[in-house]
Design an enzyme around this catalytic site. Structure first.
Site, PDB file in Angstrom:
ATOM      1  N   LYS A 268     -92.319 -22.324  22.329  1.00 13.67           N
ATOM      2  CA  LYS A 268     -91.895 -21.607  23.494  1.00 13.67           C
ATOM      3  C   LYS A 268     -90.688 -20.449  23.408  1.00 13.67           C
ATOM      4  CE  LYS A 268     -88.920 -25.824  24.231  1.00 13.67           C
ATOM      5  NZ  LYS A 268     -89.595 -26.319  25.869  1.00 13.67           N
TER       6      LYS A 268
ATOM      7  N   ARG B  76     -93.754 -37.126  25.493  1.00 14.65           N
ATOM      8  CA  ARG B  76     -94.461 -38.088  26.757  1.00 14.65           C
ATOM      9  C   ARG B  76     -95.228 -37.704  25.628  1.00 14.65           C
ATOM     10  NH1 ARG B  76     -96.466 -33.972  31.408  1.00 14.65           N
ATOM     11  NH2 ARG B  76     -94.777 -33.273  30.514  1.00 14.65           N
TER      12      ARG B  76
HETATM   13  N1  BES Z   1     -87.885 -30.683  26.253  1.00 18.87           N
HETATM   14  C1  BES Z   1     -88.742 -30.216  26.951  1.00 18.87           C
HETATM   15  C2  BES Z   1     -87.939 -30.042  28.204  1.00 18.87           C
HETATM   16  C3  BES Z   1     -86.267 -28.861  28.617  1.00 18.87           C
HETATM   17  C4  BES Z   1     -86.303 -27.748  28.558  1.00 18.87           C
HETATM   18  C5  BES Z   1     -85.100 -29.636  28.592  1.00 18.87           C
HETATM   19  C6  BES Z   1     -85.750 -27.485  29.832  1.00 18.87           C
HETATM   20  C7  BES Z   1     -84.384 -29.323  29.084  1.00 18.87           C
HETATM   21  C8  BES Z   1     -84.730 -28.010  28.505  1.00 18.87           C
HETATM   22  C9  BES Z   1     -89.996 -30.559  27.074  1.00 18.87           C
HETATM   23  O1  BES Z   1     -89.892 -30.820  25.965  1.00 18.87           O
HETATM   24  C10 BES Z   1     -90.805 -29.325  27.499  1.00 18.87           C
HETATM   25  O2  BES Z   1     -90.940 -28.113  26.859  1.00 18.87           O
HETATM   26  N2  BES Z   1     -91.374 -30.048  28.473  1.00 18.87           N
HETATM   27  C11 BES Z   1     -92.104 -28.908  28.909  1.00 18.87           C
HETATM   28  C12 BES Z   1     -93.698 -29.065  30.248  1.00 18.87           C
HETATM   29  C13 BES Z   1     -94.724 -28.471  30.380  1.00 18.87           C
HETATM   30  C14 BES Z   1     -95.337 -27.698  29.000  1.00 18.87           C
HETATM   31  C15 BES Z   1     -95.756 -29.560  31.026  1.00 18.87           C
HETATM   32  C16 BES Z   1     -91.771 -27.688  30.221  1.00 18.87           C
HETATM   33  O3  BES Z   1     -90.808 -28.498  31.082  1.00 18.87           O
HETATM   34  O4  BES Z   1     -92.023 -26.572  30.323  1.00 18.87           O
HETATM   35 MN    MN Z   2     -91.446 -29.655  24.570  1.00 18.58          MN
END
Ligand code: BES
Ligand code: MN
Ligand code: ZN
Length: 499
Positions: free
Chosen positions: A277, A351
């Site tokens: 991230k 997931r």
């Molecule tokens: N934990 C995150 C989702 C999230 C993002 C929660 C911002 C709260 C605030 C999750 O694990 C994630 O990173 N999801 C990705 C999925 C993508 C890589 C398909 C996302 O939402 O960008």
């Molecule tokens: Mn994530």
């Protein structure tokens, strides 16, 4: 602030309190105790004072006026807004009670007639529960790392009237217990990732389970390997901390009326893994175990709430870190139920661990499942930061969960899970892939992914990425972890019927 709430049948002008809190409707129409309050502070001048101060009775707004004409034990009166009189709901009371609790931090005892403003048709106990929840949640602060900010005041709220004293008492006790569970969830969510590892969370679950009468089973890394939880092991591969899997069992004392499973995402910190991230995106990622916290917290209060159903919690726990041993984009993992997953983005880790947890839940043959996960940023794009996405494999079960949420004032909205989007998660090399279909419909493709692991059990997936965390103080939320869905889960378990 340490705060408690009790009830009294005293009249507002007789009760011993430092502060008296009186409800006011939009248009500055005073509620119960209003005439006593007006006489005590300014008489006819009160209305123009409120106008001058810009107080209009909006929900949760307050104005405090000193008592000038004696006759009251209280030295001041706080007027608290309820909005339009015919639009008052239990959540209005909850929000107003939170505002009263925040005013109370300057005094020792505050008495309030809020219960007398309960909406027509609401039971006394339900109104008392809402007020108790609002008081405790509104007063919440996370002070663990601010020792100089530790509460020094022991504020007491006294709820006046409200109908049958026994019903009010029971409602206050229930609301206080449920708020305690929400606060437990908030504390867990607010705890930094560096001081709440998977091992720490599991130890906390054991402690909580002992007090709450839950059976707690903790699977260590060896047990997780034996059970072939390939998703959890894959996500954990980049970490220096071992994973854990916690199973919680609540069995009612009487013959169980139903049998449901709760599953919560427990990523104690989400860096994204090798699909790292940004610095900004990581700032709040200690929040990524909010689903797990909600399951543990809700289950901690089922016995006190007199839940009649058997409830089993499934909590996969790990952080998601990059390292030389981390899972690589393109790797294939085999989930507990035998399905293979191509990991194209290591940041779609939730997931993967939920797939194992849902598989295990299904093996125990519950009548229905709810999972909760801070799963996708896409769900926040779709619904904003205050509404959870609700995905259901079974209409009746979806409606049951939605109805429970509506009764608690937690916002959830039904989302589609159309079969024709399934090709978006089909992989070239494995059964399915964990991302890579472009960013559109990201909350839906995540839900479709989870659906592969629930078989034919009625299932609801709640994407709580938005509401699990508040960006600023709100009515009864504080900036940070909100404990979202704890109240809905308790309500759902206590009113559960087979879908
Ligand atoms: N934990 C995150 C989702 C999230 C993002 C929660 C911002 C709260 C605030 C999750 O694990 C994630 O990173 N999801 C990705 C999925 C993508 C890589 C398909 C996302 O939402 O960008
Ligand atoms: Mn994530
Ligand atoms: Zn995550």
């Amino acid at each position: 602030m340490t705060i408690s709430i009790t009830s009294s049948t005293s009249a507002p002008d007789k009760v011993k309190a430092d502060l008296l809190a009186i409800p006011v409707y939009e248009g500055r129409e005073l509620g119960a105790g209003g005439e006593i309050a007006r006489a005590a502070c300014g008489g006819a001048g009160l209305d123009s004072f409120m106008i001058g101060a810009g107080f209009d009775g909006k929900v949760g707004s307050t104005i405090t006026v000193p008592v000038s004409n004696g006759g009251l034990a209280a030295a001041a009166i706080t007027f608290v807004g309820l909005g339009k009189r015919d639009a008052v709901t239990l959540d209005t009371l909850r929000r107003a009670a939170a505002a009263v609790a925040r005013r109370a931090n300057k005094v020792t005892t505050v008495a309030t007639t809020l219960l007398e403003a309960a909406p027509a048709g609401a039971e006394s106990s339900a109104a008392a529960q809402a007020v108790a929840e609002g008081v405790h949640l509104g007063a919440y602060e996370f002070l663990r790392y601010k020792p100089e900010g530790k509460p020094t005041l022991l504020a007491k709220v006294v709820a006046l009237g409200g109908g049958s004293p026994a019903a009010v008492k029971a409602g206050l006790a229930r609301g206080s217990a449920i708020a305690g569970a929400v606060i437990r969830a908030r504390d867990l969510v607010n705890e930094p990732g560096g001081s709440l590892s998977a091992v720490d969370f599991a130890a906390e679950a054991v402690k909580v389970g002992k007090v709450a009468g839950l059976k707690v089973t903790v699977l260590d890394e060896a047990a997780i390997k034996r059970l072939k939880l390939g998703g959890l092991l894959g996500v954990n591969r980049g970490s220096t901390e071992p994973p854990r899997f916690v199973k919680l069992e609540y069995v009612p004392t009487k013959r169980a009326k139903g049998n449901l499973a709760l599953v919560g995402k427990g990523v104690t910190f989400d860096s994204g893994g090798l699909s790292l991230k940004t610095a900004d995106g990581m700032e709040t990622m200690k929040t990524d175990m909010s689903g797990a916290a909600a399951v543990l917290a809700a289950m901690s209060v089922l016995s006190a709430a007199g839940c009649g159903a058997k409830v089993t919690g499934y909590i996969p726990l790990t952080d998601n870190m990059p390292s030389g041993s981390a899972v690589k984009p393109g790797d294939v993992l085999r989930i507990r139920n035998g399905k293979t997953v191509e990991v194209l983005n290591t940041d779609a880790e939730g997931r993967l661990i939920l797939a194992d947890a849902l598989s295990l839940a299904v093996e125990d043959e519950p009548e229905a499942i709810v999972d909760l996960a801070t799963l996708t940023g896409a769900c926040m794009v779709a619904l904003g930061s205050d509404i959870a996405g609700l995905f259901a494999s079974h209409d009746g079960w979806g409606q049951q969960v939605k109805a429970a949420a509506d009764r608690t004032g937690e916002s959830m909205w039904p989302m589609p899970m159309p079969e024709f989007y399934k090709p978006l998660i089909v992989s070239d090399v494995a059964d399915i892939k964990n991302s890579g279909a472009g960013r559109y419909g990201g909350a839906i493709t995540a839900a479709l992914f989870l659906r592969e692991f629930v078989g034919s059990v009625p299932w609801v997936h709640l994407d709580i990425a938005g509401p699990a965390r508040a960006a600023s103080d709100g009515a009864y939320n504080r900036k940070g972890g909100t404990g979202f869905a704890v109240r809905t889960l308790v309500e759902l378990c206590c009113t559960y019927t087979v879908p």
